[in-house]
Design a protein around this motif. Structure first.
Motif, short mmCIF file in Angstrom:
data_model
loop_
_atom_site.label_atom_id
_atom_site.label_comp_id
_atom_site.label_asym_id
_atom_site.label_seq_id
_atom_site.Cartn_x
_atom_site.Cartn_y
_atom_site.Cartn_z
N ILE A 6 0.86 -1.19 0.00
CA ILE A 6 0.00 0.00 0.00
C ILE A 6 0.89 1.24 0.00
CG2 ILE A 6 -0.23 -0.02 2.55
CD1 ILE A 6 -3.15 1.06 2.05
N HIS A 7 0.49 2.26 -0.76
CA HIS A 7 1.30 3.47 -0.89
C HIS A 7 0.70 4.59 -0.05
CE1 HIS A 7 3.59 1.41 -3.94
NE2 HIS A 7 2.45 1.05 -4.51
N MET A 8 1.02 4.56 1.25
CA MET A 8 0.39 5.50 2.19
C MET A 8 0.82 6.94 1.95
SD MET A 8 -1.73 3.67 3.72
CE MET A 8 -2.40 5.00 4.74
N THR A 9 1.98 7.14 1.32
CA THR A 9 2.43 8.48 0.95
C THR A 9 1.32 9.26 0.25
OG1 THR A 9 4.70 7.73 0.71
CG2 THR A 9 4.09 9.69 -0.54
N SER A 10 0.54 8.54 -0.56
CA SER A 10 -0.50 9.22 -1.34
C SER A 10 -1.87 9.16 -0.66
CB SER A 10 -0.56 8.61 -2.74
OG SER A 10 -0.58 7.21 -2.65
N ARG A 11 -1.91 8.77 0.61
CA ARG A 11 -3.20 8.69 1.32
C ARG A 11 -3.23 9.68 2.49
NH1 ARG A 11 -6.30 5.65 -2.14
NH2 ARG A 11 -7.87 6.07 -0.54
N THR A 12 -4.42 9.91 3.01
CA THR A 12 -4.60 10.91 4.07
C THR A 12 -4.65 10.26 5.45
OG1 THR A 12 -6.99 10.71 4.06
CG2 THR A 12 -6.02 12.25 2.48
N THR A 13 -4.61 11.10 6.47
CA THR A 13 -4.76 10.59 7.84
C THR A 13 -6.13 9.96 8.04
OG1 THR A 13 -5.38 12.82 8.47
CG2 THR A 13 -3.13 12.17 8.94
N ASP A 14 -7.14 10.44 7.31
CA ASP A 14 -8.47 9.80 7.42
C ASP A 14 -8.37 8.32 7.05
OD1 ASP A 14 -9.46 12.21 8.07
OD2 ASP A 14 -10.59 12.55 6.22
N ASP A 15 -7.54 8.01 6.05
CA ASP A 15 -7.36 6.60 5.65
C ASP A 15 -6.74 5.80 6.79
OD1 ASP A 15 -8.40 6.77 3.03
OD2 ASP A 15 -6.55 7.72 2.37
N VAL A 42 -6.74 -3.01 10.34
CA VAL A 42 -5.42 -3.01 9.67
C VAL A 42 -4.37 -2.53 10.68
CG1 VAL A 42 -4.03 -2.13 7.76
CG2 VAL A 42 -6.49 -2.51 7.44
N ARG A 43 -3.44 -3.41 11.02
CA ARG A 43 -2.49 -3.10 12.09
C ARG A 43 -1.06 -3.00 11.59
NH1 ARG A 43 -4.65 -7.20 16.81
NH2 ARG A 43 -6.86 -6.71 16.52
N ALA A 44 -0.80 -3.45 10.38
CA ALA A 44 0.56 -3.37 9.84
C ALA A 44 0.47 -3.23 8.32
CB ALA A 44 1.36 -4.61 10.20
N VAL A 45 1.47 -2.54 7.75
CA VAL A 45 1.52 -2.36 6.30
C VAL A 45 2.97 -2.46 5.82
CG1 VAL A 45 -0.50 -0.83 6.25
CG2 VAL A 45 1.78 0.18 6.40
N VAL A 46 3.12 -2.79 4.54
CA VAL A 46 4.41 -2.61 3.85
C VAL A 46 4.15 -1.64 2.71
CG1 VAL A 46 6.16 -3.67 2.35
CG2 VAL A 46 5.47 -4.81 4.47
N PHE A 58 -1.62 6.29 14.57
CA PHE A 58 -2.89 5.57 14.49
C PHE A 58 -2.74 4.11 14.91
CE2 PHE A 58 -2.91 9.16 11.73
CZ PHE A 58 -4.12 9.77 12.02
N GLY A 59 -1.58 3.77 15.48
CA GLY A 59 -1.36 2.40 15.95
C GLY A 59 -1.10 1.41 14.84
#
Ligand SMILES: [Zn+2]
Length: 283
Positions: A8-17, A26-30, A64-65
């Protein structure tokens, strides 16, 4: 339910996401390094981006944990740009860092000679640094791209169990399964894969080495499609333990091979190599 989004590319997502993801389990991402839409014109632009994947983004996720890890690479598309290729020489500096759990995304976009070279060189870096590799398959001519991907992986000498071949579909899953590589599926709202199609693939091909991701970025995508797929699995008769295997234990096992997965603060900190001890840790 506990969910690990392995792409997942969180750079392009908001804090709302982040807030919605955390609330849904969802507790972990790469987050793999990728093309940012606007062509980059110099290697410095990449190093600032890599630093943000290893500094700012894990900090933001932590609020956000959510545990955030990165995969670092020169992406296939920009491997074609001579202004970007010197990034390959900067990678070793990043591949030694703590938050880096894979080399990626590497692989093919248009299947050019330049992409061949960057792909092979980065698989060699994965071997050298003892890291798994996250491999993107092209959106055009996917069947041929996937076959060529598997050939290059085999030639590189990296053990297939350390390679995740991503963005698969009904046509490309078979050969990747036979190769011994891990199989990644990107769930998108309109294109690629939908939750019902994904459930059918799991029914046909089993749960071993299967990873489900949202690949959410700045395009039309949805960071909660992993959770929606988990719900679709339950609705189709899969048990909670099956869901936990695909959505949590599989990504933990795959990226755990880096020796750098840090799940502290998620309540799921047991390392993957303890095998069954994490089976019933979820809520
Ligand atoms: Zn991606």
């Amino acid at each position: 339910m506990r969910v690990f989004d392995p792409h997942i590319h969180m750079t392009s997502r908001t804090t709302d996401d982040y807030r919605r993801m955390a609330a849904a389990g969802v507790r972990a991402v790469v987050e793999p390094a990728f093309w940012l839409g606007q062509p980059r014109t110099n290697p410095g632009s990449f190093t600032d981006y890599f630093d943000s994947l290893l500094g700012w983004e894990p900090y933001r996720a932590g609020l956000f944990g959510v545990r955030h890890h990165a995969a670092i690479a020169l992406n296939p598309k920009e491997a074609n740009d001579p202004r970007c290729r010197p990034v390959l020489d900067l990678l070793p500096r990043y591949l030694g860092k703590d938050g880096v759990v894979a080399v990626g995304e590497i692989g093919y976009d248009s299947m050019t000679r330049e992409e061949d070279d960057a792909f092979a060189r980065q698989l060699a870096l994965a071997v050298e640094h003892g890291l798994p590799a996250l491999v993107h398959t092209p959106h055009r001519d996917k069947a041929r791209g996937t076959r060529r991907t598997l050939d290059v992986v085999a030639e590189s000498g990296i053990p297939p169990g350390r390679v995740l071949v991503d963005h698969l579909n009904e046509l490309t899953v078979g050969p990747v399964r036979e190769s011994g590589c891990w199989m990644g599926f990107s769930l998108y709202p309109e294109t690629k894969m939908s939750p019902p199609r994904m459930v059918e693939i799991l029914r046909r091909h089993g749960l071993e080495r299967m990873l489900v991701n949202s690949a959410a970025d700045w395009g039309n995508s949805d960071p909660l499609l992993t959770v929606e797929t988990a719900r679709a699995m339950v609705a189709a008769g899969f048990g909670e333990d099956d869901v936990d295997k695909v959505m949590w234990r599989n990504p933990v096992e795959f990226f755990g091979q880096s020796g750098r997965l840090d799940l502290s603060g998620t309540g799921q900190a047991e390392p993957a190599f303890q095998g069954n001890s994490i089976l019933r840790g979820g809520s």
